[in-house]
Design a protein around this motif. Structure first.
Motif, mmCIF file in Angstrom:
data_model
loop_
_atom_site.group_PDB
_atom_site.id
_atom_site.type_symbol
_atom_site.label_atom_id
_atom_site.label_comp_id
_atom_site.label_asym_id
_atom_site.label_seq_id
_atom_site.Cartn_x
_atom_site.Cartn_y
_atom_site.Cartn_z
ATOM 1 N N THR A 342 0.858 -1.182 0.000
ATOM 2 C CA THR A 342 0.000 0.000 0.000
ATOM 3 C C THR A 342 0.894 1.232 0.000
ATOM 4 O O THR A 342 2.081 1.145 0.344
ATOM 5 C CB THR A 342 -0.938 0.012 1.220
ATOM 6 O OG1 THR A 342 -1.931 1.023 1.046
ATOM 7 C CG2 THR A 342 -0.176 0.291 2.508
ATOM 8 N N ASN A 356 1.710 -4.252 3.617
ATOM 9 C CA ASN A 356 0.483 -4.400 4.392
ATOM 10 C C ASN A 356 0.592 -5.558 5.375
ATOM 11 O O ASN A 356 1.442 -6.445 5.216
ATOM 12 C CB ASN A 356 -0.699 -4.651 3.458
ATOM 13 C CG ASN A 356 -1.411 -3.373 3.064
ATOM 14 O OD1 ASN A 356 -1.628 -2.492 3.892
ATOM 15 N ND2 ASN A 356 -1.785 -3.276 1.798
ATOM 16 N N LYS A 360 -5.635 -11.483 6.765
ATOM 17 C CA LYS A 360 -6.898 -10.870 6.373
ATOM 18 C C LYS A 360 -7.973 -11.295 7.376
ATOM 19 O O LYS A 360 -8.184 -12.486 7.595
ATOM 20 C CB LYS A 360 -7.302 -11.331 4.962
ATOM 21 C CG LYS A 360 -6.228 -11.167 3.899
ATOM 22 C CD LYS A 360 -5.940 -9.707 3.610
ATOM 23 C CE LYS A 360 -4.892 -9.534 2.519
ATOM 24 N NZ LYS A 360 -4.539 -8.127 2.307
ATOM 25 N N ARG A 367 -4.800 -3.206 9.018
ATOM 26 C CA ARG A 367 -4.316 -2.407 7.891
ATOM 27 C C ARG A 367 -3.288 -1.385 8.359
ATOM 28 O O ARG A 367 -3.102 -1.165 9.553
ATOM 29 C CB ARG A 367 -5.480 -1.695 7.191
ATOM 30 C CG ARG A 367 -6.181 -0.635 8.023
ATOM 31 C CD ARG A 367 -7.347 -0.048 7.232
ATOM 32 N NE ARG A 367 -8.073 0.986 7.949
ATOM 33 C CZ ARG A 367 -7.761 2.275 7.948
ATOM 34 N NH1 ARG A 367 -6.689 2.693 7.275
ATOM 35 N NH2 ARG A 367 -8.480 3.158 8.606
ATOM 36 N N TYR A 369 -2.607 2.176 9.001
ATOM 37 C CA TYR A 369 -3.443 3.349 9.238
ATOM 38 C C TYR A 369 -2.746 4.643 8.847
ATOM 39 O O TYR A 369 -3.418 5.620 8.476
ATOM 40 C CB TYR A 369 -3.841 3.411 10.718
ATOM 41 C CG TYR A 369 -4.866 2.372 11.102
ATOM 42 C CD1 TYR A 369 -6.233 2.621 10.966
ATOM 43 C CD2 TYR A 369 -4.472 1.135 11.595
ATOM 44 C CE1 TYR A 369 -7.172 1.665 11.306
ATOM 45 C CE2 TYR A 369 -5.411 0.175 11.944
ATOM 46 C CZ TYR A 369 -6.756 0.448 11.799
ATOM 47 O OH TYR A 369 -7.695 -0.507 12.134
#
Length: 404
Positions: A342, A356, A360, A367, A369
């Motif tokens: 990301t 990342n 999941k 995630r 932030y």
């Protein structure tokens, strides 16, 4: 505001380098509010130096390494050698759920910030101390970093090729230790949720690596046998190696565990004559003659790209996966689908891709932030909003080099 499973959990982070900070970053990925504590007199040295990439940085906010290891955190500055700073640190701990530190055993106690002192401030605190060899035992005073953790664990000795010296393992060892720390903290938070009690976690970084070679240690304990480096070879499986493929420095790993997989492998190659050789007729014969076997397999893999080999073999149930360098990781279709990277926008470094969280979770996603924090970026928020100091008080403490 976070939405992760640790929403509402606050962490006082007195760590530096890699093994400590990455542990708290993993908690931040799950929504914890992590407050990283540094001082101008002793900033986190990953802000100025990266041993693995051989980079040095002239400013405290230029380090890509610090950014990557400290994503989604807040950052404050406190000179813990000053009594007023210790008072502020204790006030911080009082509004936290977790304390994490990775200084040499005894340092936090001498500062008045050890577990027993913090338990008086916050009776249900979860307190993790991460060190090279743990806080108890004859080797408690050992200092170290990733290569020494790997060496003392036994991992370095058995990793590498037979003709080479033991492997000098670097940053990945710190990250393994950090993952163990984060897991231990999660277990302690779960225990606190059930019982209302906190706990002290004494974590030995080298032992977090030793547990990964349990079968090697048991082989020595039970059979008095010291295992040695054997490259990519396995004690039982053959073929089991990393084979050169088509392209510049392209490689493919292949592992075959059963006769069924061997037959499928041979069929995928078109059953060339050498596969019928008596030297390869059963698992033990293939293992004894794996040097010859590997040469023949390489003659085939050299005609295909790693992904072609992977596709051919995985279709018939044979384990095969490409070796990926840094560039390959960026373009790997599976990792792209998983959303490995990301982008964050750092005011000094600029836009940068970061990794990342690898897990999941459907209901409480983990995630990234935010980017890594600037040095002392959140002093006003932490000391003002969380601890209730007035702006004038903060300014006075800055002039006294307490908040420094």
């Amino acid at each position: 505001m976070s939405e992760g499973p640790l929403k509402g959990v606050r962490v006082a982070d007195f760590t530096f380098a890699w093994a400590g900070p990455y542990a708290t970053t993993l908690l931040a990925f799950m929504g914890a509010e992590v407050i990283h504590v540094e001082t101008t007199k002793r900033p986190d040295y990953s802000r100025t130096l990266s041993i693995t990439t051989r980079q040095t940085f002239t400013g405290l906010d230029q380090s890509t390494i610090f950014n990557d290891i400290n994503l989604s955190k807040l950052d404050i500055t406190l000179d813990l050698k000053k009594p007023k700073a210790i008072e502020l640190a204790k006030k911080l701990v009082k509004v936290c759920d977790v304390v994490v530190e990775n200084m040499r055993p005894g340092v936090m106690d001498r500062l008045g910030m050890g577990y027993e002192a913090m338990k008086e401030v916050k009776p249900d605190i979860v307190y993790l101390s991460s060190s090279a060899r743990g806080a108890k035992g004859p080797e408690r005073e050992y200092i170290g970093y990733a290569p020494s953790f790997a060496a003392l664990s036994g991992m370095s000795y058995i990793a590498g090729y037979p003709d080479d010296p033991p492997s000098q393992m670097m940053g990945e060892i710190d990250l393994i230790s950090a993952t163990a720390s984060a897991f231990a903290i999660l277990a302690a938070l779960n225990y606190r949720q059930v019982t209302g009690k906190g706990q002290y976690i004494d974590l030995s970084s080298s032992e977090t690596i030793s547990v990964l070679i349990g079968e090697v240690l048991m082989d020595y304990i039970i059979n008095d046998r010291v295992q040695f480096r054997q490259g990519n070879q396995d004690d039982i499986m053959a073929p089991h190696n990393c084979y050169r493929a088509k392209g510049d420095e392209k490689w493919i790993s292949i592992a075959i565990a059963t006769e069924e997989e061997w037959r499928a492998f041979c069929e995928a190659l078109g059953n060339p004559d050498w596969t019928k050789d008596e030297k390869f007729s059963d698992a033990y014969s293939r293992w004894k003659n794996q040097e010859d076997l590997d040469k023949l397999i390489t003659c085939w893999t050299l005609n295909h790209t790693p992904y072609e080999v992977m596709d051919i073999l995985q279709r018939v149930g044979v384990a095969a996966v490409p070796f990926l360098n840094t560039e390959d990781l960026c373009y790997d279709p599976h990792l792209k689908e998983r959303g490995l990277f990301t982008e964050v926008d750092h005011p000094v470094i600029g836009k940068k891709f970061v990794v990342n969280p690898p897990w999941k979770m459907s209901l409480t996603p983990a995630r990234v932030y935010s980017r890594g924090p600037l040095f002392g970026e959140h002093n006003q928020y932490v000391f003002g909003k969380l601890l209730g100091l007035k702006k004038e008080e903060i300014a006075d403490l800055e002039r006294e080099e307490v908040i420094y």
